[in-house]
Design a protein around this motif. Structure first.
Motif, PDB file in Angstrom:
ATOM      1  N   ASP A  39       0.834  -1.197   0.000  1.00 60.20           N
ATOM      2  CA  ASP A  39       0.000   0.000   0.000  1.00 60.20           C
ATOM      3  C   ASP A  39       0.873   1.255   0.000  1.00 60.20           C
ATOM      4  O   ASP A  39       2.099   1.193  -0.129  1.00 60.20           O
ATOM      5  CB  ASP A  39      -0.953  -0.017   1.185  1.00 60.20           C
ATOM      6  N   ASP A  40       0.207   2.410   0.135  1.00 61.50           N
ATOM      7  CA  ASP A  40       0.940   3.681   0.116  1.00 61.50           C
ATOM      8  C   ASP A  40       1.956   3.755   1.243  1.00 61.50           C
ATOM      9  O   ASP A  40       3.069   4.279   1.064  1.00 61.50           O
ATOM     10  CB  ASP A  40      -0.045   4.850   0.239  1.00 61.50           C
ATOM     11  N   ALA A  41       1.590   3.243   2.402  1.00 55.45           N
ATOM     12  CA  ALA A  41       2.506   3.298   3.548  1.00 55.45           C
ATOM     13  C   ALA A  41       3.771   2.483   3.274  1.00 55.45           C
ATOM     14  O   ALA A  41       4.883   2.915   3.581  1.00 55.45           O
ATOM     15  CB  ALA A  41       1.800   2.789   4.806  1.00 55.45           C
ATOM     16  N   GLN A  42       3.578   1.286   2.666  1.00 53.71           N
ATOM     17  CA  GLN A  42       4.738   0.443   2.367  1.00 53.71           C
ATOM     18  C   GLN A  42       5.615   1.075   1.293  1.00 53.71           C
ATOM     19  O   GLN A  42       6.846   1.050   1.372  1.00 53.71           O
ATOM     20  CB  GLN A  42       4.259  -0.940   1.920  1.00 53.71           C
ATOM     21  N   LEU A  43       4.989   1.653   0.276  1.00 55.09           N
ATOM     22  CA  LEU A  43       5.751   2.330  -0.773  1.00 55.09           C
ATOM     23  C   LEU A  43       6.521   3.518  -0.213  1.00 55.09           C
ATOM     24  O   LEU A  43       7.674   3.764  -0.587  1.00 55.09           O
ATOM     25  CB  LEU A  43       4.811   2.783  -1.892  1.00 55.09           C
ATOM     26  N   ALA A  44       5.865   4.260   0.687  1.00 56.63           N
ATOM     27  CA  ALA A  44       6.545   5.399   1.312  1.00 56.63           C
ATOM     28  C   ALA A  44       7.737   4.926   2.140  1.00 56.63           C
ATOM     29  O   ALA A  44       8.787   5.568   2.177  1.00 56.63           O
ATOM     30  CB  ALA A  44       5.555   6.182   2.180  1.00 56.63           C
ATOM     31  N   HIS A  45       7.564   3.784   2.804  1.00 58.03           N
ATOM     32  CA  HIS A  45       8.646   3.213   3.604  1.00 58.03           C
ATOM     33  C   HIS A  45       9.829   2.813   2.723  1.00 58.03           C
ATOM     34  O   HIS A  45      10.991   3.141   3.019  1.00 58.03           O
ATOM     35  CB  HIS A  45       8.134   1.996   4.377  1.00 58.03           C
ATOM     36  N   LEU A  46       9.542   2.124   1.619  1.00 53.94           N
ATOM     37  CA  LEU A  46      10.597   1.708   0.704  1.00 53.94           C
ATOM     38  C   LEU A  46      11.305   2.917   0.094  1.00 53.94           C
ATOM     39  O   LEU A  46      12.535   2.958   0.008  1.00 53.94           O
ATOM     40  CB  LEU A  46      10.009   0.825  -0.402  1.00 53.94           C
ATOM     41  N   SER A  47      10.506   3.915  -0.320  1.00 59.03           N
ATOM     42  CA  SER A  47      11.090   5.126  -0.898  1.00 59.03           C
ATOM     43  C   SER A  47      11.922   5.886   0.121  1.00 59.03           C
ATOM     44  O   SER A  47      12.981   6.437  -0.193  1.00 59.03           O
ATOM     45  CB  SER A  47       9.979   6.037  -1.438  1.00 59.03           C
TER      46      SER A  47
END
Length: 292
Positions: A39-47
């Motif tokens: 989700d957006d939270a995971q993508l933000a974490h990876l980024s």
């Protein structure tokens, strides 16, 4: 080709692949709804992790690579758990235990945040820990074994000759040369202890002002001392030490909370130590233990 097929290593690898496929199939049959959600939270974490390392956001291609690596890691991680590969792995145990301790610390801090009211109460309970030590301004005249066979006797005789005098300069020019100063100005007990030793500090706390006294023994010899000024131990202003108080409060709160949570968790377990050989050594270690 025939030779390759007959290689034992190939047989081993094929057997491993078959086992993995069978296990994966059976696991999928029992749990068809397992999902890896990004989700957006995971993508933000990876980024965020990428940006922290490279000081810039990832490109579209780089983000796609991060997602692929995350999915691969997650797949292997979940399959390893399904296969019980984490069982009895000391590294994994230690890491998960550290995470639980971290969570315990976080819960404790959230439950009792370091407000000014709590920090002031903490200071009242631990005043001695934060008191600034007393300071002394004094003169000292040393007598050492390098210059006298009995320096204590020499110092005592000299003191008796000037016992009635309250003039500080009557004795200040006597004594033996030494590497420490003859005069200390507003020196705290920590500094004095490092320079001359604990016996000197103890004698200063009870000695009168404006009068030569001694001799007091140190690791360097014997000393006659004249105290000019004393400043008692003081408690600093709250705002001057607030940052230190907050650090200590958070540390103590986390430590106490971690202990409480651990004790609560431990109630769910029977701790059984089965050992005849070490029973006498273990004794009562506050665990439920049974010897066989």
């Amino acid at each position: 080709m025939k030779r390759i097929i007959q290689e034992p290593l190939i047989h081993f690898l094929l057997s491993g692949v078959i086992i993995f496929c069978i296990y994966s199939w059976s696991a999928n049959e029992t749990d068809k709804h397992r999902k890896i959600i990004i989700d957006d939270a995971q993508l933000a974490h990876l980024s965020g992790i990428w940006e922290l390392q490279w000081k810039r956001p990832p490109s579209q291609k780089e983000l796609q690579k991060l997602i692929e690596e995350y999915v691969e890691q997650e797949v292997y991680y979940r399959e390893a758990l399904n296969m019980n590969l984490d069982h009895d792995d000391e590294v994994i145990k230690r890491r998960l235990s550290q995470k639980m301790r971290f969570l315990s610390n976080t819960f404790s801090t959230l439950a009792d945040p370091p407000t000014d009211e709590r920090l002031k109460a903490y200071l009242r309970e631990n005043e001695e820990q934060y008191q600034r030590p007393p300071t002394y301004s004094f003169l000292q005249v040393p007598f050492t074994y390098d210059h006298h066979s009995n320096p204590e006797e020499v110092a005592n005789k000299l003191l008796q000759q000037h016992k009635t005098s309250k003039q500080e300069d009557h004795l200040v020019h006597t004594g033996d040369p030494l590497f420490i100063p003859k005069e200390f100005v507003a020196a705290d007990t920590i500094q004095i202890n490092k320079t001359m030793g604990g016996a000197i500090v103890t004698s200063l706390s009870d000695a009168p002002l404006g009068q030569w006294f001694g001799p007091i023994q140190s690791g360097l010899g014997y000393h006659l001392i004249y105290i000019k000024e004393k400043t008692p131990a003081t408690l600093p202003d709250f705002h001057d030490i607030r940052n230190q108080l907050e650090r200590d409060y958070v540390y103590d709160t986390e430590k106490m909370g971690r202990k409480m949570i651990y004790e609560k968790f431990k109630e769910n377990y029977d701790i059984i130590i089965t050992s005849d050989q070490y029973q006498e050594l273990l004794g009562d270690i506050s665990l439920q233990h049974t010897a066989q």
